[in-house]
Write a protein that holds these residues in place. Structure first.
Motif, PDB file in Angstrom:
ATOM      1  N   LEU A  25      -0.240 130.511  72.509  1.00  0.00           N
ATOM      2  CA  LEU A  25       0.599 129.412  72.000  1.00  0.00           C
ATOM      3  C   LEU A  25      -0.192 128.457  71.139  1.00  0.00           C
ATOM      4  O   LEU A  25      -0.140 127.237  71.301  1.00  0.00           O
ATOM      5  N   GLY A  26      -0.904 129.035  70.187  1.00  0.00           N
ATOM      6  CA  GLY A  26      -1.529 128.243  69.121  1.00  0.00           C
ATOM      7  C   GLY A  26      -0.441 127.980  68.083  1.00  0.00           C
ATOM      8  O   GLY A  26       0.761 127.978  68.395  1.00  0.00           O
ATOM      9  N   THR A  30       3.489 129.043  68.833  1.00  0.00           N
ATOM     10  CA  THR A  30       4.388 127.894  69.002  1.00  0.00           C
ATOM     11  C   THR A  30       5.508 127.942  67.960  1.00  0.00           C
ATOM     12  O   THR A  30       6.678 127.753  68.270  1.00  0.00           O
ATOM     13  N   PHE A  31       5.130 128.256  66.722  1.00  0.00           N
ATOM     14  CA  PHE A  31       6.125 128.296  65.632  1.00  0.00           C
ATOM     15  C   PHE A  31       7.175 129.386  65.890  1.00  0.00           C
ATOM     16  O   PHE A  31       8.380 129.161  65.729  1.00  0.00           O
ATOM     17  N   VAL A  32       6.714 130.564  66.321  1.00  0.00           N
ATOM     18  CA  VAL A  32       7.657 131.675  66.544  1.00  0.00           C
ATOM     19  C   VAL A  32       8.573 131.361  67.729  1.00  0.00           C
ATOM     20  O   VAL A  32       9.800 131.539  67.653  1.00  0.00           O
ATOM     21  N   ALA A  33       7.987 130.849  68.839  1.00  0.00           N
ATOM     22  CA  ALA A  33       8.804 130.542  70.021  1.00  0.00           C
ATOM     23  C   ALA A  33       9.835 129.467  69.680  1.00  0.00           C
ATOM     24  O   ALA A  33      11.011 129.572  70.043  1.00  0.00           O
ATOM     25  N   HIS A  34       9.399 128.459  68.953  1.00  0.00           N
ATOM     26  CA  HIS A  34      10.300 127.360  68.570  1.00  0.00           C
ATOM     27  C   HIS A  34      11.416 127.891  67.665  1.00  0.00           C
ATOM     28  O   HIS A  34      12.588 127.551  67.831  1.00  0.00           O
ATOM     29  N   SER A  35      11.053 128.750  66.709  1.00  0.00           N
ATOM     30  CA  SER A  35      12.052 129.289  65.779  1.00  0.00           C
ATOM     31  C   SER A  35      13.091 130.115  66.528  1.00  0.00           C
ATOM     32  O   SER A  35      14.292 130.032  66.242  1.00  0.00           O
ATOM     33  N   LEU A  36      12.634 130.935  67.501  1.00  0.00           N
ATOM     34  CA  LEU A  36      13.577 131.749  68.281  1.00  0.00           C
ATOM     35  C   LEU A  36      14.519 130.850  69.071  1.00  0.00           C
ATOM     36  O   LEU A  36      15.725 131.096  69.153  1.00  0.00           O
ATOM     37  N   ALA A  37      13.955 129.764  69.637  1.00  0.00           N
ATOM     38  CA  ALA A  37      14.761 128.853  70.450  1.00  0.00           C
ATOM     39  C   ALA A  37      15.760 128.089  69.585  1.00  0.00           C
ATOM     40  O   ALA A  37      16.747 127.559  70.092  1.00  0.00           O
ATOM     41  N   ILE A  45      13.446 133.458  76.604  1.00  0.00           N
ATOM     42  CA  ILE A  45      12.039 133.475  76.151  1.00  0.00           C
ATOM     43  C   ILE A  45      11.139 133.099  77.322  1.00  0.00           C
ATOM     44  O   ILE A  45      11.414 132.126  78.037  1.00  0.00           O
ATOM     45  N   THR A  46      10.069 133.867  77.510  1.00  0.00           N
ATOM     46  CA  THR A  46       9.058 133.502  78.515  1.00  0.00           C
ATOM     47  C   THR A  46       7.736 133.252  77.805  1.00  0.00           C
ATOM     48  O   THR A  46       7.245 134.120  77.070  1.00  0.00           O
ATOM     49  N   LEU A  47       7.170 132.070  78.023  1.00  0.00           N
ATOM     50  CA  LEU A  47       5.848 131.767  77.454  1.00  0.00           C
ATOM     51  C   LEU A  47       4.793 132.130  78.492  1.00  0.00           C
ATOM     52  O   LEU A  47       4.899 131.726  79.657  1.00  0.00           O
ATOM     53  N   LEU A  48       3.799 132.903  78.071  1.00  0.00           N
ATOM     54  CA  LEU A  48       2.747 133.339  79.000  1.00  0.00           C
ATOM     55  C   LEU A  48       1.536 132.410  78.831  1.00  0.00           C
ATOM     56  O   LEU A  48       0.882 132.441  77.783  1.00  0.00           O
ATOM     57  N   LEU A  49       1.258 131.582  79.844  1.00  0.00           N
ATOM     58  CA  LEU A  49       0.142 130.633  79.757  1.00  0.00           C
ATOM     59  C   LEU A  49      -1.021 131.203  80.569  1.00  0.00           C
ATOM     60  O   LEU A  49      -0.861 131.492  81.764  1.00  0.00           O
ATOM     61  N   HIS A  50      -2.184 131.335  79.920  1.00  0.00           N
ATOM     62  CA  HIS A  50      -3.234 132.126  80.570  1.00  0.00           C
ATOM     63  C   HIS A  50      -4.117 131.347  81.545  1.00  0.00           C
ATOM     64  O   HIS A  50      -5.065 131.900  82.064  1.00  0.00           O
ATOM     65  N   ASN A  51      -3.812 130.080  81.807  1.00  0.00           N
ATOM     66  CA  ASN A  51      -4.505 129.393  82.906  1.00  0.00           C
ATOM     67  C   ASN A  51      -3.727 128.153  83.357  1.00  0.00           C
ATOM     68  O   ASN A  51      -2.913 127.624  82.598  1.00  0.00           O
ATOM     69  N   PRO A  52      -3.982 127.685  84.596  1.00  0.00           N
ATOM     70  CA  PRO A  52      -3.226 126.549  85.120  1.00  0.00           C
ATOM     71  C   PRO A  52      -3.446 125.272  84.294  1.00  0.00           C
ATOM     72  O   PRO A  52      -2.562 124.430  84.231  1.00  0.00           O
TER      73      PRO A  52
END
Ligand code: KPL
Length: 414
Positions: A25-26, A30-37, A45-52
């Motif tokens: 989510l750089g 971020t741009f692609v996820a936002h555009s889809l939303a 949409i599921t965002l995969l965050l690689h650490n807490p």
């Protein structure tokens, strides 16, 4: 969701859920996820965050992605989250099972209650749901590690779209993550030319409208000369391609694999000269111009790059290759791009300054590797690559040796 139904009807395969997972989510992710939303009927949409830690940032941003255009923030919510903790993905849906939204974990003065972050994670379920469509927007050098963390959730029916700078990641994924050809997902590649600049986590500014060029890759990942038959792409590939091309802010078009490859190689050639030279000379892109000596270096590098590209087996028989990739045309393009982005600090110089690994092995390194396969020695690109790696190591060591000073007592005395 109409797209999912249409594609499922066209095939006798199991119905697609239509969910799109996004890893990285750089700026681009971020741009692609936002555009889809932003679509009239957005896909799940599921965002995969690689650490807490990243999840804590997400909560601090109130579970929103925002794109800033001309000074105005457009905010989107409703994203489901997966967080990687100790090699396990945990599910944190946007809506609680009872249909309620989550409580705010940020108080009125913007402070995050860290105990709420841990409580959320403690209460969440493990998520090993299979992934149908995965958009990967991490840097080329992080792709293998990123994909290893989700490889057990990908199947031969899944489609993985790689949206990143540099080339050669598909070959690396096939070797290190999916060595069995029968268990590989389908691949798609894309090239984004939108101007994007990071403001803070999950908040990106859209500085220039560009395009998104997309293409599925034939099975196995690498093209063969003259192999441009009309493939019957997998349902998840058709769905992802159709969804993205029907997402207006992306300005996305579907191209043939050979056409996309040529755009990628043009971008690669630009990155192979501008990025490493700005690192070695520690300068802005525009400072590479109007300098006789640097012009010589660019030209010599581009002669090697052009020789390798024009000899690539997958481009043999494509009309106009020798003029499209001639050293003169590539040099004109590089000068034009350095001029257009004169005030930019290249992404590679930014990585070096932040002490991060660069994409050099997927830029000049790709040219060197493909040259070796063809018996073309690319001594200059090899030299440039070693210099960039060496310089970035020197800076990392220098920073590691810096003595951290605690100046807080001086501030108190003021
Ligand atoms: O793509 C770029 C990068 O920095 O990676 C250029 C075109 C060189 C602009 O800075």
């Amino acid at each position: 969701m109409q797209d999912v139904e249409e594609i499922s009807r066209e095939t006798d395969k199991r119905r697609l859920s239509g969910r799109i997972h996004i890893l990285g989510l750089g700026n681009v992710g971020t741009f692609v996820a936002h555009s889809l939303a932003a679509r009239k009927s957005p896909p799940p949409i599921t965002l995969l965050l690689h650490n807490p830690g990243l999840y804590a940032d997400w909560l601090a941003r109130k579970r929103c992605l925002s794109i800033n255009t001309n000074g105005l923030d457009d905010i989107k919510t409703g994203f489901d989250i997966n967080v990687l903790n100790d090699r396990t993905w945990y599910s944190l849906p946007y809506w609680k099972p009872n249909g309620e939204a989550h409580d705010d974990v940020v108080d009125a003065d913007g402070k995050l209650h860290i105990e709420d972050v841990h409580e959320d994670l403690r209460q969440s379920q493990e998520d090993d749901e299979k992934i149908e469509c995965l958009i990967v927007a991490v840097k080329a050098q992080q792709t293998v590690t990123a994909l290893k963390s989700v490889s057990h959730r990908l199947t031969p029916e899944s489609t993985v779209l790689l949206l990143q700078n540099g080339m050669g990641t598909v070959e690396e994924l096939n070797e290190k993550v999916f060595p069995d050809p029968h268990r590989r997902p389908h691949y798609m590649m894309g090239l984004i030319s939108h101007g994007l600049a990071r403001q803070e986590p999950f908040r990106v500014s859209h500085t220039g409208v560009g395009t998104t060029i997309l293409s599925p890759l034939p099975a196995g990942g690498r093209l063969k000369a003259g192999e441009e038959k009309d493939e019957d792409w997998a349902p998840s590939t058709k769905y992802l391609l159709r969804t993205l091309t029907l997402t207006p802010p992306l300005v996305a078009v579907a191209e043939t694999p050979t056409a996309l490859l040529q755009y990628q190689l043009e971008k690669l050639a630009m990155n192979c000269v501008i990025n490493p030279l700005t690192v070695l000379l520690d300068c802005e892109n525009g400072e590479l111009l109007y300098n006789y000596n640097i012009t010589r270096v660019m030209r010599l590098l581009l002669i090697e790059i052009s020789t390798v590209i024009c000899a690539l087996p997958e481009l043999q028989g494509v009309p106009g290759i020798n003029s499209r990739f001639s050293p003169e045309r590539l040099r004109n393009m590089a000068v034009h791009l350095a001029n257009k982005t004169a005030k930019n600090t290249s992404s590679m110089l930014q990585d070096v300054r932040r002490g991060q690994k660069t994409e050099i092995e997927y830029m000049n390194g790709y040219i060197v590797r493909r040259g070796e396969e063809l018996g073309i020695r690319c001594a200059l690109n090899y030299l440039i690559m070693q210099m960039v790696i060496g310089k970035s190591d020197i800076l990392t060591q220098r920073n590691a040796g810096a003595i951290p000073l605690d100046l807080s007592h001086l501030e108190e005395e003021d």
